[in-house]
Design a protein around this motif. Structure first.
Motif, PDB file in Angstrom:
ATOM      1  N   PHE A  41      25.224  16.677  52.531  1.00  0.00           N
ATOM      2  CA  PHE A  41      24.886  17.921  51.862  1.00  0.00           C
ATOM      3  C   PHE A  41      23.821  17.643  50.809  1.00  0.00           C
ATOM      4  N   SER A  42      22.980  18.636  50.576  1.00  0.00           N
ATOM      5  CA  SER A  42      21.924  18.514  49.568  1.00  0.00           C
ATOM      6  C   SER A  42      22.154  19.537  48.466  1.00  0.00           C
ATOM      7  N   HIS A  43      21.860  19.134  47.242  1.00  0.00           N
ATOM      8  CA  HIS A  43      22.027  20.038  46.101  1.00  0.00           C
ATOM      9  C   HIS A  43      20.889  19.787  45.118  1.00  0.00           C
ATOM     10  N   LYS A  77      22.923  10.039  46.388  1.00  0.00           N
ATOM     11  CA  LYS A  77      21.585   9.482  46.164  1.00  0.00           C
ATOM     12  C   LYS A  77      20.694  10.506  45.482  1.00  0.00           C
ATOM     13  N   ASP A  78      19.788  10.015  44.628  1.00  0.00           N
ATOM     14  CA  ASP A  78      18.883  10.895  43.902  1.00  0.00           C
ATOM     15  C   ASP A  78      17.660  11.216  44.760  1.00  0.00           C
ATOM     16  N   PRO A  79      16.723  12.042  44.271  1.00  0.00           N
ATOM     17  CA  PRO A  79      15.546  12.417  45.072  1.00  0.00           C
ATOM     18  C   PRO A  79      14.709  11.226  45.541  1.00  0.00           C
ATOM     19  N   ASN A  80      14.776  10.093  44.850  1.00  0.00           N
ATOM     20  CA  ASN A  80      14.021   8.899  45.249  1.00  0.00           C
ATOM     21  C   ASN A  80      14.781   8.020  46.241  1.00  0.00           C
ATOM     22  N   GLY A  81      15.992   8.428  46.594  1.00  0.00           N
ATOM     23  CA  GLY A  81      16.793   7.638  47.517  1.00  0.00           C
ATOM     24  C   GLY A  81      17.614   6.558  46.862  1.00  0.00           C
ATOM     25  N   ASN A  82      17.614   6.515  45.541  1.00  0.00           N
ATOM     26  CA  ASN A  82      18.415   5.527  44.826  1.00  0.00           C
ATOM     27  C   ASN A  82      19.876   5.966  44.772  1.00  0.00           C
ATOM     28  N   LYS A 101      16.695  11.891  37.541  1.00  0.00           N
ATOM     29  CA  LYS A 101      15.510  12.397  38.232  1.00  0.00           C
ATOM     30  C   LYS A 101      15.840  13.756  38.809  1.00  0.00           C
ATOM     31  N   ARG A 102      15.171  14.787  38.329  1.00  0.00           N
ATOM     32  CA  ARG A 102      15.453  16.130  38.840  1.00  0.00           C
ATOM     33  C   ARG A 102      14.967  16.254  40.274  1.00  0.00           C
ATOM     34  N   GLY A 103      15.595  17.150  41.007  1.00  0.00           N
ATOM     35  CA  GLY A 103      15.238  17.361  42.402  1.00  0.00           C
ATOM     36  C   GLY A 103      16.487  17.417  43.271  1.00  0.00           C
ATOM     37  N   VAL A 104      16.279  17.237  44.570  1.00  0.00           N
ATOM     38  CA  VAL A 104      17.359  17.361  45.545  1.00  0.00           C
ATOM     39  C   VAL A 104      18.168  16.057  45.609  1.00  0.00           C
ATOM     40  N   HIS A 105      19.454  16.172  45.354  1.00  0.00           N
ATOM     41  CA  HIS A 105      20.370  15.044  45.477  1.00  0.00           C
ATOM     42  C   HIS A 105      21.163  15.192  46.777  1.00  0.00           C
TER      43      HIS A 105
END
Length: 217
Positions: A41-43, A77-82, A101-105
């Motif tokens: 799922f993405s949020h 994982k954060d938007p950078n894949g970390n 990091k803001r964005g899609v997690h």
């Protein structure tokens, strides 16, 4: 001067209405889904520094005869894949993390069981804005901040209630399945006992018949 005062009042009213509407636009999601092997799922999180509250509970398996304490894995994982967080082999978990990091997690579940699992999943993003805009009166700023804090506290309570309800549902289903298994086990044992008694009676009758036949001869 009266015009400026009217504009100030209108601006305060507008801010107040927006603040009242905040609960209807909060970043929160609560779903219950059935998974086979893996579900993701993405949020989206709009602000760095926000606190993301996450909880999940494995409610039940696809069959009442199966119960496993292996649980599921969850990797965030954060938007950078970390990787931000991971839960391994858990039937339930509740945690939080600060957004760097803001964005899609992404939230990915992995089921190692051969059975389908029903999972209750809840995500809540806690965001608190400091109302320090110059357009507002200094007497209103503390009020808006307190209202925002109250709003966040109410959502935290709702998040906790959802977690407890999911845990209660899981326990109720487990108790029901255990009761069914106990009843079926008792019926099976009773049937086996009756069958053994019938066989024993049959063997005893054959034994007596043979002895009677031998004594007559």
């Amino acid at each position: 001067m009266p015009v400026k005062m009217m504009d100030g009042r209108s601006l305060r009213l507008a801010y107040f209405l927006v603040l009242c509407l905040v609960p209807f636009f909060r970043h929160a999601v609560a779903i219950r889904f059935v998974m086979d092997r893996e579900e993701c799922f993405s949020h989206n999180v709009d602000y760095e520094g926000d606190t993301v509250h996450v909880s999940f509970v494995v409610i039940k398996a696809e069959t009442p005869w199966h119960y496993s304490a292996d649980g599921v894995d969850l990797v965030v994982k954060d938007p950078n894949g970390n990787q931000v967080h991971d839960s391994r082999a858990k039937t339930s978990d509740k945690f939080e993390f600060i957004v760097q990091k803001r964005g899609v997690h992404r939230f990915c579940f992995t089921n190692k069981s051969p059975y389908h699992e029903t999972v209750d999943f809840d995500v809540h993003v806690g965001h608190f804005s400091y109302f320090d805009q110059h357009a507002k009166d200094e007497h209103f700023s503390p009020l808006f901040e307190q209202i925002a804090k109250l709003d966040e506290a109410l959502y935290s309570i709702q998040f906790e209630q959802h977690w407890l309800e999911a845990q209660t549902d899981r326990q109720a289903i487990l108790n029901e399945n255990m009761s069914k298994r106990a009843v079926h086990k008792a019926l099976f044992e009773s049937a086996a006992l009756i069958a053994a008694s019938v066989v024993q009676v049959y063997l005893l009758r054959r034994l007596f018949e043979r002895k009677l036949g031998a004594s007559r001869v």
